[in-house]
Design an enzyme around this catalytic site. Structure first.
Site, PDB file in Angstrom:
ATOM      1  CE  LYS A  33      38.416  36.034  38.541  1.00 25.92           C
ATOM      2  NZ  LYS A  33      38.195  35.678  37.131  1.00 25.92           N
ATOM      3  CE1 TYR A 238      22.499  59.687  57.446  1.00 26.95           C
ATOM      4  CE2 TYR A 238      23.271  57.412  57.284  1.00 26.95           C
ATOM      5  CZ  TYR A 238      23.499  58.741  57.587  1.00 26.95           C
ATOM      6  OH  TYR A 238      24.735  59.129  58.029  1.00 26.95           O
TER       7      TYR A 238
HETATM    8  C1  LIG Z   1      37.688  34.307  36.954  1.00 28.14           C
HETATM    9  C2  LIG Z   1      38.169  33.453  35.874  1.00 28.14           C
HETATM   10  C3  LIG Z   1      38.005  32.057  35.941  1.00 28.14           C
HETATM   11  C4  LIG Z   1      37.231  31.358  37.027  1.00 28.14           C
HETATM   12  O1  LIG Z   1      35.865  31.370  36.731  1.00 28.14           O
HETATM   13  P1  LIG Z   1      34.799  30.665  37.703  1.00 28.14           P
HETATM   14  O2  LIG Z   1      33.512  30.885  37.029  1.00 28.14           O
HETATM   15  O3  LIG Z   1      34.885  31.376  39.009  1.00 28.14           O
HETATM   16  O4  LIG Z   1      35.220  29.241  37.809  1.00 28.14           O
HETATM   17  C5  LIG Z   1      38.576  31.294  34.936  1.00 28.14           C
HETATM   18  N1  LIG Z   1      39.252  31.875  33.924  1.00 28.14           N
HETATM   19  C6  LIG Z   1      39.413  33.204  33.816  1.00 28.14           C
HETATM   20  C7  LIG Z   1      40.154  33.775  32.663  1.00 28.14           C
HETATM   21  C8  LIG Z   1      38.869  34.047  34.782  1.00 28.14           C
HETATM   22  O5  LIG Z   1      39.015  35.373  34.669  1.00 28.14           O
END
Ligand SMILES: *Cc1c(COP(=O)(O)O)cnc(C)c1O
Length: 329
Positions: A33, A238
């Site tokens: 993701k 800045y």
């Molecule tokens: C992002 C996510 C993961 C992965 O988690 P990590 O801590 O990066 O391994 C697993 N399950 C769901 C539902 C997630 O949203």
């Protein structure tokens, strides 16, 4: 041109270590993701594919379409049903009241709330959910849950695990061949033993975070736009938050908070990997520091920036702008 270098060997080594821990690549759901946590989903997909990964999880349909040619199974985690779901993809069902909005025939993984109370249906609702799934002719392919604190010392991990055990038993009584999954990266490296009847949803560990035996995959580089000598007493950037105490040759590099860097406000010591300090506030498209060559590594371990900004490495990584070129090294 700012640049993200992806260490292919490190990524492969991490995946191999994860696969060794869970048994075989068909048990792994690589969480891709948010552009593979900022690393670049398209650049990593063929590498994961070659190592036998055939299942990934993404945020939404846009991400799923980008990767559809690489992986057979794509689970979409944050979907809002619209009735035109693609039969090729698998959709997380996060909320029972939305169930009639999915197109019939859609492959789903039912999310169970075992204690995180963010998404998913509670255990008491499961039988009812099965009835609705069957009535609406949805294609239930899996059940899953997410741990709120996958820390062995935390009792809630065990409570959630126990609840999910009940869920698996109940679900498998009603459906054949279900994929069940609960473990994320933290659970993978903290738990003593791996459930043999589950898949594993692994995100951040792929990229080298969460266990000291893993290697960091991403490093972020910036390139010099200009240089000058800051005379004693002159300031840069800045708000004049940094002033030179003696003549100092500085340079300005082409990376700023619009590229996803956190906005350093000039207070406290924030170092590049060569131990040079960032001088003055970070601008939208640039930062300044003591002159140190045409290319400078801003970080190769997001943890350092995460600690400085009191956040987690995930946030430092996912904010890196998708337009920054990613290359394999
Ligand atoms: C992002 C996510 C993961 C992965 O988690 P990590 O801590 O990066 O391994 C697993 N399950 C769901 C539902 C997630 O949203």
């Amino acid at each position: 041109m700012s640049l993200i270098k992806i260490n292919q060997k490190a990524y492969e080594n991490n995946l191999k270590k994860i696969i060794t821990r869970i048994g075989n690549p068909s048990k792994l759901i690589c969480v891709f993701k948010d552009n593979a946590y900022g690393h670049g989903a398209k650049i990593l997909a063929p590498i994961a594919r070659l190592l036998g990964i055939d299942f990934i999880a993404v945020k939404n349909e846009k991400e799923a379409y980008e990767l559809e040619n690489f992986f057979k199974n794509i689970l979409i985690l944050s979907h809002r049903p619209h009735g035109n779901e693609n039969p090729k993809f698998i959709y997380a069902l996060n909320e029972i009241s939305k169930i009639q909005e999915y197109k019939s025939g859609t492959q789903i993984h039912l999310k169970i709330d075992t204690g995180m109370h963010r998404n998913g249906i509670c255990i008491e609702e499961i039988e009812n959910a099965f009835l609705k799934i069957d009535k609406l002719k949805l294609n239930l392919k899996g059940v899953f849950t997410h741990f709120s604190s996958a820390d062995e010392l935390d009792a809630s991990f065990f409570i959630q695990k126990e609840k999910f055990f009940q869920v698996k038993t109940l679900a498998r009584k009603n459906y054949d061949g279900l994929a069940c999954h609960s473990y994320n990266s933290a659970a993978l490296f903290r738990a003593q033993e791996m459930p043999q009847d589950e898949l594993f949803r692994i995100g951040i560990a792929q990229f080298g975070y969460g266990d000291k035996n893993l290697e960091k995959v991403l490093s972020l580089y910036a390139h010099k736009l200009s240089e000058r000598v800051l005379k004693s007493g002159q300031s840069v950037g800045y708000g004049r938050s940094f002033s030179a105490e003696k003549n100092l040759k500085i340079a300005t590099y082409d990376l700023g908070y619009a590229d996803g860097l956190f906005r350093y406000n000039g207070k406290g010591d924030l170092f590049l990997t060569n131990n040079k300090k960032i001088l003055g506030k970070i601008s939208m498209d640039s930062f300044s520091c003591e002159e140190c060559g045409d290319e400078v590594c801003v970080f190769n371990d997001a943890e350092i920036w995460a600690n400085f900004f009191n956040t987690i490495s995930y946030e430092i990584l996912v904010k890196l702008h998708p337009d920054i070129p990613r290359i394999l090294v």
